[in-house]
Scaffold this motif. Structure first.
Motif, short mmCIF file in Angstrom:
data_model
loop_
_atom_site.label_atom_id
_atom_site.label_comp_id
_atom_site.label_asym_id
_atom_site.label_seq_id
_atom_site.Cartn_x
_atom_site.Cartn_y
_atom_site.Cartn_z
N ASN A 1 0.94 -1.18 0.08
CA ASN A 1 -0.01 0.07 -0.02
C ASN A 1 0.88 1.22 0.13
OD1 ASN A 1 -2.85 -1.19 0.30
ND2 ASN A 1 -1.84 -1.97 2.16
N TYR A 2 0.45 2.33 -0.84
CA TYR A 2 1.05 3.56 -0.60
C TYR A 2 -0.12 4.65 -0.72
CZ TYR A 2 4.01 7.26 -2.67
OH TYR A 2 4.62 8.47 -2.89
N LEU A 3 0.18 5.40 0.27
CA LEU A 3 -1.03 6.23 0.86
C LEU A 3 -1.58 6.94 -0.32
CD1 LEU A 3 -2.97 7.12 3.17
CD2 LEU A 3 -1.17 8.91 3.91
N PRO A 4 -0.69 7.82 -1.19
CA PRO A 4 -1.43 8.63 -2.06
C PRO A 4 -2.18 7.73 -3.40
CG PRO A 4 0.87 9.30 -1.90
CD PRO A 4 0.66 8.07 -1.02
N ALA A 5 -1.79 6.34 -3.50
CA ALA A 5 -2.41 5.59 -4.62
C ALA A 5 -3.74 5.22 -4.52
CB ALA A 5 -1.39 4.54 -4.84
N PRO A 6 -4.71 5.24 -5.26
CA PRO A 6 -5.89 4.78 -5.01
C PRO A 6 -5.86 2.92 -4.99
CG PRO A 6 -5.50 5.52 -7.28
CD PRO A 6 -4.48 5.96 -6.49
N GLN A 7 -5.11 2.53 -5.51
CA GLN A 7 -5.09 0.93 -5.58
C GLN A 7 -3.71 0.34 -5.14
OE1 GLN A 7 -7.70 -0.81 -6.60
NE2 GLN A 7 -8.59 0.93 -6.86
N PRO A 8 -3.72 -0.74 -4.34
CA PRO A 8 -2.41 -1.21 -3.81
C PRO A 8 -1.76 -1.93 -4.96
CG PRO A 8 -4.53 -2.51 -2.96
CD PRO A 8 -4.86 -1.34 -3.66
N ASP B 1 9.90 -3.19 -7.64
CA ASP B 1 8.54 -3.38 -8.41
C ASP B 1 7.61 -2.51 -7.78
OD1 ASP B 1 9.86 -5.27 -9.80
OD2 ASP B 1 9.04 -7.14 -8.68
N ALA B 2 7.36 -2.39 -6.53
CA ALA B 2 6.51 -1.49 -6.00
C ALA B 2 6.67 -0.01 -6.35
CB ALA B 2 6.14 -1.45 -4.35
N MET B 3 7.77 0.32 -6.05
CA MET B 3 8.06 1.67 -6.61
C MET B 3 7.77 1.99 -8.02
SD MET B 3 11.49 2.54 -4.11
CE MET B 3 11.90 4.02 -5.19
N GLU B 4 8.11 1.01 -9.02
CA GLU B 4 7.91 1.23 -10.31
C GLU B 4 6.34 1.40 -10.71
OE1 GLU B 4 8.43 -1.73 -13.81
OE2 GLU B 4 10.30 -1.31 -13.14
N PHE B 5 5.68 0.24 -10.07
CA PHE B 5 4.17 0.37 -10.14
C PHE B 5 3.81 1.69 -9.60
CE2 PHE B 5 0.00 -0.34 -7.90
CZ PHE B 5 -0.84 -0.82 -9.05
N PHE B 6 3.97 2.32 -8.56
CA PHE B 6 3.58 3.67 -8.05
C PHE B 6 4.15 4.76 -8.62
CE2 PHE B 6 2.71 0.88 -4.23
CZ PHE B 6 1.23 0.82 -4.55
#
Length: 112
Positions: A28-35, A52-57
């Protein structure tokens, strides 16, 4: 006959290969609408999950006037050993984990 006995001894000495377990990861990343969701082999390092998560967000560590760094948090603690694997972190029986991607901003020097 001796060959048959030796073959049996060799087979007994072999250890069964452990079945590689999959780990279901959510970040989860607080500003993002989807995890972020992905399934990884248990041998995956935390560095791989973080990347991978940083790239996704769409975020990255960077230095502008301020320094922006991103960290994985798990069960209320910041993870700093990114070479640790999911299996090591979670133990042998846990097959899922929920992380938080946390942004840390370190103020830079004032530009004159």
């Amino acid at each position: 006959m001796a060959e048959t006995q030796n073959a049996g001894i060799e087979e007994q000495g072999k250890q069964p290969r452990p079945v590689e377990q999959e780990v279901h990861v959510t970040v989860n990343y607080l500003p993002a609408p989807q995890p972020f969701h992905r399934t990884y082999p248990g041998t995956t390092t935390l560095a791989g999950v973080r990347t991978d998560a940083m790239e996704f967000f769409g975020v990255r560590d960077r230095q502008e006037r301020n320094k922006y760094e991103y960290f994985l948090e798990f069960e209320g603690r910041r993870l700093t050993n990114l070479s640790e694997t999911l299996d090591t972190l979670l133990g042998p029986h846990r097959r899922g984990a929920e992380f938080h991607l946390i942004e840390q901003i370190t103020p830079g020097a004032a530009v004159a």
